[in-house]
Write a protein that holds these residues in place. Structure first.
Motif, PDB file in Angstrom:
ATOM      1  N   GLN A  82     -13.319 -30.639  75.417  1.00  0.00           N
ATOM      2  CA  GLN A  82     -11.997 -30.011  76.048  1.00  0.00           C
ATOM      3  C   GLN A  82     -11.901 -28.562  75.681  1.00  0.00           C
ATOM      4  N   THR A  83     -12.557 -27.969  74.438  1.00  0.00           N
ATOM      5  CA  THR A  83     -12.311 -26.594  74.218  1.00  0.00           C
ATOM      6  C   THR A  83     -12.961 -25.845  75.248  1.00  0.00           C
ATOM      7  N   ASP A  90     -10.856 -26.046  78.320  1.00  0.00           N
ATOM      8  CA  ASP A  90      -9.740 -24.666  78.307  1.00  0.00           C
ATOM      9  C   ASP A  90     -10.230 -23.418  78.377  1.00  0.00           C
ATOM     10  N   PHE A 136     -10.824 -22.267  81.911  1.00  0.00           N
ATOM     11  CA  PHE A 136      -9.449 -21.943  82.499  1.00  0.00           C
ATOM     12  C   PHE A 136      -8.921 -20.618  81.815  1.00  0.00           C
ATOM     13  N   GLU A 137      -8.766 -20.516  80.704  1.00  0.00           N
ATOM     14  CA  GLU A 137      -8.503 -19.066  80.301  1.00  0.00           C
ATOM     15  C   GLU A 137      -8.988 -18.203  80.899  1.00  0.00           C
TER      16      GLU A 137
END
Length: 144
Positions: free
Chosen positions: A120-121, A124, A127-128
């Motif tokens: 998940q990191t 994320d 997306f960041e």
């Protein structure tokens, strides 16, 4: 990701609403029946239900492919059940076949989805990075 058992099945039942009928915005309303793009959304949603029970802590899934073959109509008010059947886990990719059937028993679509399982990191962070590039562009500072 834990192994998914062969033939694992999940379902999603939706009632077709007026919002789910074919309306192309700029082109306006076209057909007062369940739209292919809504079927695609529901294929992705039930495809996600295939992976959720098997994700390890810290893992997430992201859709990477959806195939929809829309073969018949459903009217507003009709229930449509979408069934996802797990077919293959190839590394981080999870494949499932899809079938959409109305409450009358008519198959109105079939196809497949692929979910990609990642930490998940990492999802994320991707997306960041995209948000940062977009913010730089909106602010006029480039960001390639």
């Amino acid at each position: 990701m834990r192994p998914i058992p062969a033939g694992f099945v999940q379902t999603l039942t939706v009632t077709v609403t007026d919002e789910m009928t074919v309306d192309f915005g700029e082109l306006g309303a076209v057909h007062p029946v369940y739209a292919t793009y809504w079927m695609a959304k529901h294929f992705e949603e039930v495809g996600r239900k295939i992976i959720l029970p098997f994700l390890e802590d810290g893992e997430g899934g992201i859709g990477s492919q959806v195939e929809v073959i829309h073969t018949g109509p459903a009217l507003p008010g009709m229930a449509v059940t979408v069934t996802a059947t797990f077919t293959e886990q190839a590394g981080r990719r999870v494949h499932a076949t899809m079938r959409a059937v109305t409450e009358l028993g008519d198959e109105i679509g079939h196809g497949s989805t692929t979910q990609f399982v990642l930490p998940q990191t990492r999802i994320d962070a991707n997306f960041e990075a995209l948000r940062a590039r977009w913010a730089a562009r909106v602010a006029g500072t480039g960001g390639s």
